[in-house]
Design an enzyme around this catalytic site. Sequence first.
Site, mmCIF file in Angstrom:
data_model
loop_
_atom_site.group_PDB
_atom_site.id
_atom_site.type_symbol
_atom_site.label_atom_id
_atom_site.label_comp_id
_atom_site.label_asym_id
_atom_site.label_seq_id
_atom_site.Cartn_x
_atom_site.Cartn_y
_atom_site.Cartn_z
ATOM 1 C CG HIS A 169 -50.189 37.392 -2.222
ATOM 2 N ND1 HIS A 169 -49.064 38.165 -2.146
ATOM 3 C CD2 HIS A 169 -50.393 36.883 -0.981
ATOM 4 C CE1 HIS A 169 -48.610 38.151 -0.903
ATOM 5 N NE2 HIS A 169 -49.395 37.385 -0.176
ATOM 6 C CG ASP A 188 -48.208 32.764 0.026
ATOM 7 O OD1 ASP A 188 -47.541 31.912 -0.584
ATOM 8 O OD2 ASP A 188 -47.871 33.236 1.124
HETATM 9 ZN ZN ZN Z 1 -51.287 34.359 2.839
#
Ligand code: ZN
Length: 228
Positions: free
Chosen positions: A186, A40
């Site tokens: 992430h 992400d």
């Molecule tokens: Zn996010």
Amino acid sequence: MLAIIYINIYILIPWLVTGLIRKRFSSIIKRNGCICLTFDDGPDPGSTPQILELLNTAGTKATFFLLGENAEKYPDIVRKIVDTGHEIGDHSYRHTHAWKCNPFQSVVDLIRGGRTIEKYRKSKEPILFRPPYGKLNLATLMYTFFARKRMAFWNVDPKDYQQHSGKIVADYVIERISRGSVILLHDGRRNMASSPDVTVSGVRLILEAVIGKGLTLNTLSEAITGNS
Ligand SMILES: [Zn+2]
């Protein structure tokens, strides 16, 4: 009194509905027996190219939920993600928190993010959408319903953005990995404490373990549709 009505309608009902969608999402992935790595908040020049190199060397695919503002900053990295066979999904334009924004701001952020990411896609399949923080308010819930967004969540979260070593991230994931796991990592940092190297070294160790166990990774769309 008004505040209670507001919280119930704007936040609580969407939270309950999101919980049901999330449960259904996990059961579909489990039924199809897939494992997915998802990233992400990118793309980010500090980690996305290294992660791509690790994935491509391992011959495996992942799904990247991009922020529109980062995709605009680093279009070459987005093209590289797509050209090397990975999937991209929509994660809004600016990562607004649905519970802390008014309906207009939150819906505009989703529309703008979706339009930005759509430009880079080759597939004609509906794009996957992962709400920032996994949260929706009444307005964004209605928007995702009417825009027929295909919702994507996760069920293994090592919180890589706050860890200080890739080994901690990898150990958390490896302990829990099984068919049906959707792992949240992430490649973008968004001013969070931990270094991007934590995620990169975590991915290296996770891939070694996955390959060692003879497991296969799929993109999230493959895991949802069962077409791998
Ligand atoms: Zn996010």
